[in-house]
Design a protein around this motif. Structure first.
Motif, short mmCIF file in Angstrom:
data_model
loop_
_atom_site.label_atom_id
_atom_site.label_comp_id
_atom_site.label_asym_id
_atom_site.label_seq_id
_atom_site.Cartn_x
_atom_site.Cartn_y
_atom_site.Cartn_z
N GLY A 1 0.82 -1.20 0.00
CA GLY A 1 0.00 0.00 0.00
C GLY A 1 0.85 1.25 0.00
O GLY A 1 2.01 1.24 -0.43
N ASN A 2 0.28 2.32 0.52
CA ASN A 2 0.99 3.59 0.61
C ASN A 2 2.06 3.46 1.69
O ASN A 2 1.75 3.19 2.85
CB ASN A 2 0.00 4.71 0.96
CG ASN A 2 0.68 6.04 1.14
OD1 ASN A 2 1.42 6.23 2.10
ND2 ASN A 2 0.43 6.95 0.23
N PRO A 3 3.34 3.66 1.33
CA PRO A 3 4.41 3.44 2.31
C PRO A 3 4.27 4.25 3.60
O PRO A 3 4.40 3.69 4.69
CB PRO A 3 5.68 3.82 1.55
CG PRO A 3 5.34 3.56 0.12
CD PRO A 3 3.90 3.95 0.00
N GLY A 4 4.02 5.54 3.50
CA GLY A 4 3.90 6.36 4.69
C GLY A 4 2.80 5.87 5.61
O GLY A 4 3.00 5.71 6.82
N GLU A 5 1.64 5.62 5.04
CA GLU A 5 0.50 5.16 5.84
C GLU A 5 0.79 3.81 6.48
O GLU A 5 0.48 3.59 7.67
CB GLU A 5 -0.74 5.04 4.95
CG GLU A 5 -1.28 6.38 4.48
CD GLU A 5 -2.41 6.22 3.48
OE1 GLU A 5 -2.88 5.08 3.24
OE2 GLU A 5 -2.82 7.26 2.91
N GLN A 6 1.39 2.90 5.72
CA GLN A 6 1.66 1.56 6.25
C GLN A 6 2.71 1.58 7.36
O GLN A 6 2.60 0.84 8.34
CB GLN A 6 2.09 0.62 5.11
CG GLN A 6 0.97 0.32 4.14
CD GLN A 6 -0.21 -0.35 4.80
OE1 GLN A 6 -0.06 -1.27 5.61
NE2 GLN A 6 -1.41 0.12 4.50
N ILE A 7 3.72 2.43 7.21
CA ILE A 7 4.76 2.54 8.24
C ILE A 7 4.16 3.07 9.54
O ILE A 7 4.40 2.53 10.62
CB ILE A 7 5.92 3.43 7.75
CG1 ILE A 7 6.68 2.70 6.64
CG2 ILE A 7 6.84 3.83 8.90
CD1 ILE A 7 7.61 3.61 5.83
N VAL A 8 3.36 4.12 9.45
CA VAL A 8 2.74 4.70 10.65
C VAL A 8 1.79 3.69 11.31
O VAL A 8 1.82 3.51 12.53
CB VAL A 8 1.99 6.01 10.29
CG1 VAL A 8 1.12 6.48 11.45
CG2 VAL A 8 2.99 7.09 9.89
N LYS A 9 0.99 3.00 10.49
CA LYS A 9 0.05 2.01 11.03
C LYS A 9 0.80 0.87 11.72
O LYS A 9 0.43 0.44 12.82
CB LYS A 9 -0.84 1.46 9.92
CG LYS A 9 -1.90 0.48 10.41
CD LYS A 9 -2.77 0.00 9.27
CE LYS A 9 -3.87 -0.92 9.72
NZ LYS A 9 -3.51 -1.96 10.66
#
Length: 147
Positions: free
Chosen positions: A93-101
């Motif tokens: 998925g979206n890297p930024g979103e996945q990292i934060v999640k």
């Protein structure tokens, strides 16, 4: 300490990982190396793909999978070589979103990412994973940029 380190196979993420090992790591830290594959983004910016050509799409997908496997294998080798208590996780998925999640899910105490040093225009148009993580993470974030 539970540390999430974003990896993408670039020299920037390798440098960030080496820096973490030298500057921060202590026995007892749990390290989660996270690689995020974003097929939609990769295909959208790959000008070699002819829209609707299933064979080229299949080949591009296989190439991305091959790259991801190499990144995951390199990360696992790094953990083993340095006897780090950790694991390698692949997300989609979206890297930024996945990292934060993922940082929230594992209750990380720190997130580390490398910086590609995109120029202002490219960062504005494409977005920056590190910018996203900085602005959305609920834990401290270190953006390592090698000079």
């Amino acid at each position: 300490m539970k540390v999430l380190i974003a990896i993408d196979g670039s020299n920037f993420s390798r440098d960030a990982l080496q820096w973490y090992l030298k500057a921060i790591h202590t026995p007892g830290n749990k390290v989660i190396l996270v690689h995020v594959t974003n097929h939609l983004h990769n295909f959208a910016y790959n000008t070699s793909i002819i829209p609707g050509d299933p064979e080229l799409i299949r080949l591009a997908y296989q190439e991305e999978e091959h790259k991801a496997k190499a990144i995951i294998d390199e990360a696992k080798e790094f953990i083993g070589k340095h006897q780090i208590d950790g694991e390698v996780v692949r997300l989609f998925g979206n890297p930024g979103e996945q990292i934060v999640k993922k940082a929230e899910d594992i209750e990380a105490t720190l997130v580390i990412t490398g910086s590609r040093g995109l120029g202002t225009i490219r960062r504005t148009v494409l977005g920056s994973v590190s910018d996203y993580v900085i602005h959305h993470s609920h834990v401290p974030v270190i953006v390592y940029q090698h000079h």
